[in-house]
Scaffold this motif. Structure first.
Motif, PDB file in Angstrom:
ATOM      1  N   ARG A   1     -16.935  32.774 -50.721  1.00 34.00           N
ATOM      2  CA  ARG A   1     -18.008  33.642 -51.224  1.00 34.00           C
ATOM      3  C   ARG A   1     -18.812  34.231 -50.072  1.00 34.00           C
ATOM      4  NH1 ARG A   1     -18.436  29.920 -55.766  1.00 34.00           N
ATOM      5  NH2 ARG A   1     -19.862  28.588 -54.599  1.00 34.00           N
TER       6      ARG A   1
ATOM      7  N   THR B   1     -18.405  38.236 -49.028  1.00 29.13           N
ATOM      8  CA  THR B   1     -19.629  39.014 -49.245  1.00 29.13           C
ATOM      9  C   THR B   1     -20.055  39.725 -47.970  1.00 29.13           C
ATOM     10  OG1 THR B   1     -20.377  37.473 -50.954  1.00 29.13           O
ATOM     11  CG2 THR B   1     -22.040  38.897 -49.969  1.00 29.13           C
TER      12      THR B   1
ATOM     13  N   ALA C   1     -20.578  42.443 -53.921  1.00 29.56           N
ATOM     14  CA  ALA C   1     -21.295  41.783 -55.017  1.00 29.56           C
ATOM     15  C   ALA C   1     -20.354  40.916 -55.844  1.00 29.56           C
ATOM     16  CB  ALA C   1     -21.962  42.833 -55.902  1.00 29.56           C
TER      17      ALA C   1
ATOM     18  N   LEU D   1     -19.616  37.335 -54.613  1.00 31.34           N
ATOM     19  CA  LEU D   1     -20.570  36.261 -54.892  1.00 31.34           C
ATOM     20  C   LEU D   1     -20.183  35.472 -56.145  1.00 31.34           C
ATOM     21  CD1 LEU D   1     -23.892  38.155 -54.152  1.00 31.34           C
ATOM     22  CD2 LEU D   1     -23.041  36.167 -52.900  1.00 31.34           C
ATOM     23  N   LEU D   2     -19.222  35.993 -56.901  1.00 28.98           N
ATOM     24  CA  LEU D   2     -18.791  35.338 -58.139  1.00 28.98           C
ATOM     25  C   LEU D   2     -17.470  34.596 -57.976  1.00 28.98           C
ATOM     26  CD1 LEU D   2     -19.646  38.272 -60.574  1.00 28.98           C
ATOM     27  CD2 LEU D   2     -21.023  36.239 -60.087  1.00 28.98           C
TER      28      LEU D   2
ATOM     29  N   ALA E   1     -25.687  38.359 -57.293  1.00 24.74           N
ATOM     30  CA  ALA E   1     -24.521  39.165 -57.652  1.00 24.74           C
ATOM     31  C   ALA E   1     -24.916  40.286 -58.604  1.00 24.74           C
ATOM     32  CB  ALA E   1     -23.448  38.285 -58.285  1.00 24.74           C
TER      33      ALA E   1
END
Length: 327
Positions: A100, A104, A131, A134-135, A160
């Motif tokens: 992540r 990112t 963005a 981040l998930l 996010a």
């Protein structure tokens, strides 16, 4: 990837390139660091590691190459190297947290590099990917899920959500988005918070012209933004999804040719508004905006939207099931 002696030889070749890059970037009594040569050797090392199937080493050397490219103004090449490194990180064996953080940052660095070249479309696309990064791994975190109407909905990270909405505006400035009030985070870069709301028409038109000049009008830009709609729906963020859907329809309306895609996008807007429980918004924009397009009046999407709105208004479950039936 290579194996055995062939791999050993290629690894040795990559190591030689790494040493040459390091030497090129070393300041001596008679020479200054040479980022052009350094970036070239780091890139060659990365390519050699790629053939060997060495994800981590290829990733590190692509990042080093990109950093050198920035040093001598080769922003487009740097952006491509950062994006390749991010793709490698996503499929690496690193922990989810490390993935992540890396993806990112790398996509964000790529976005900044694309901006320097004037490639606003690619920059906006990288912002969205940053963005989304981040998930990474959130699909497996069931402890953070929420139960809504009997369905398990994944909880989105606030950073996010903020990044996705910022990326949406980087495609379509908020003043051009009819659903801008459904944005949940951040403030538009195109709206002065100190304004009193009493600006004259000339100032408003000047603002709209600036916004149109900043809109991403390259082919298929709407497809990139629609990825944001899908991701937000996946996490149950229907308000933000409607905001992103407004950007999609703005892009399609600007294009003026994609009538089928626009009809489907209008229908998505209606469904999202109804999913929020806001039949007033769904009905308002269906009547005031969607029905003003002649091509939409005869489309299947128009009939579906009308049937859905009527069923929800009448609270008729049977009519809603009939409207939703694909047959």
């Amino acid at each position: 990837s290579l194996r055995g002696e062939a791999k050993a030889e290629k690894m040795k070749e990559a190591e030689e390139y790494r040493k040459k890059a390091k030497k090129a970037l070393t300041k001596t009594l008679f020479s200054s660091p040479d980022p052009i040569a350094g970036s070239m050797f780091y890139h060659r090392a990365a390519e050699a590691y790629k053939v060997c199937g060495e994800n981590r080493l290829e990733r590190l050397h692509r990042i080093a190459s990109a950093d050198c490219q920035l040093g001598h103004g080769a922003f487009a090449t740097a952006a491509q190297e950062y994006m390749r490194a991010a793709e490698l990180s996503e499929v690496s064996d690193e922990t989810k947290g490390r993935k992540r953080a890396e993806c990112t940052k790398l996509y964000r660095d790529a976005a900044h590099a694309w901006k320097e070249t004037g490639e606003s479309g690619r920059a906006a696309e990288c912002m969205l990917k940053s963005a989304f990064s981040l998930l990474i791994g959130k699909d497996d975190d069931e402890d953070e899920d929420e139960i809504i109407a009997g369905q398990r909905i994944k909880k989105i990270d606030n950073d996010a959500l903020k990044g996705i909405e910022a990326a949406v505006e980087s495609h379509v400035p908020d003043p051009l988005n009819r659903y801008k009030e459904f944005r949940q985070t951040g403030v538009s870069d195109f709206v002065n918070p100190d304004t009193t709301g009493e600006e004259d028409e000339e100032d408003e038109e000047a603002l709209m012209e600036i916004c149109r000049n900043h809109m991403i009008t390259k082919s298929y830009a709407h497809e990139t933004v629609f990825l944001a709609v899908q991701k937000l729906v996946e996490f149950g963020e229907y308000k933000s999804a409607l905001y992103a859907a407004g950007a999609v329809t703005t892009l399609l309306e600007y294009d003026g040719f994609a009538t089928i895609s626009l009809s489907r996008a209008f229908c998505v807007e209606t469904i999202l508004a109804l999913a929020m429980g806001d039949v007033v918004t769904a009905d308002k924009f269906f009547l005031q905006v969607h029905l003003q397009k002649n091509h939409y009046l005869s489309s299947r999407e128009c009939k579906l939207s009308e049937d859905l709105i009527r069923a929800v208004k009448m609270r008729d479950v049977d009519a809603l099931d009939i409207a939703r039936d694909p047959n």
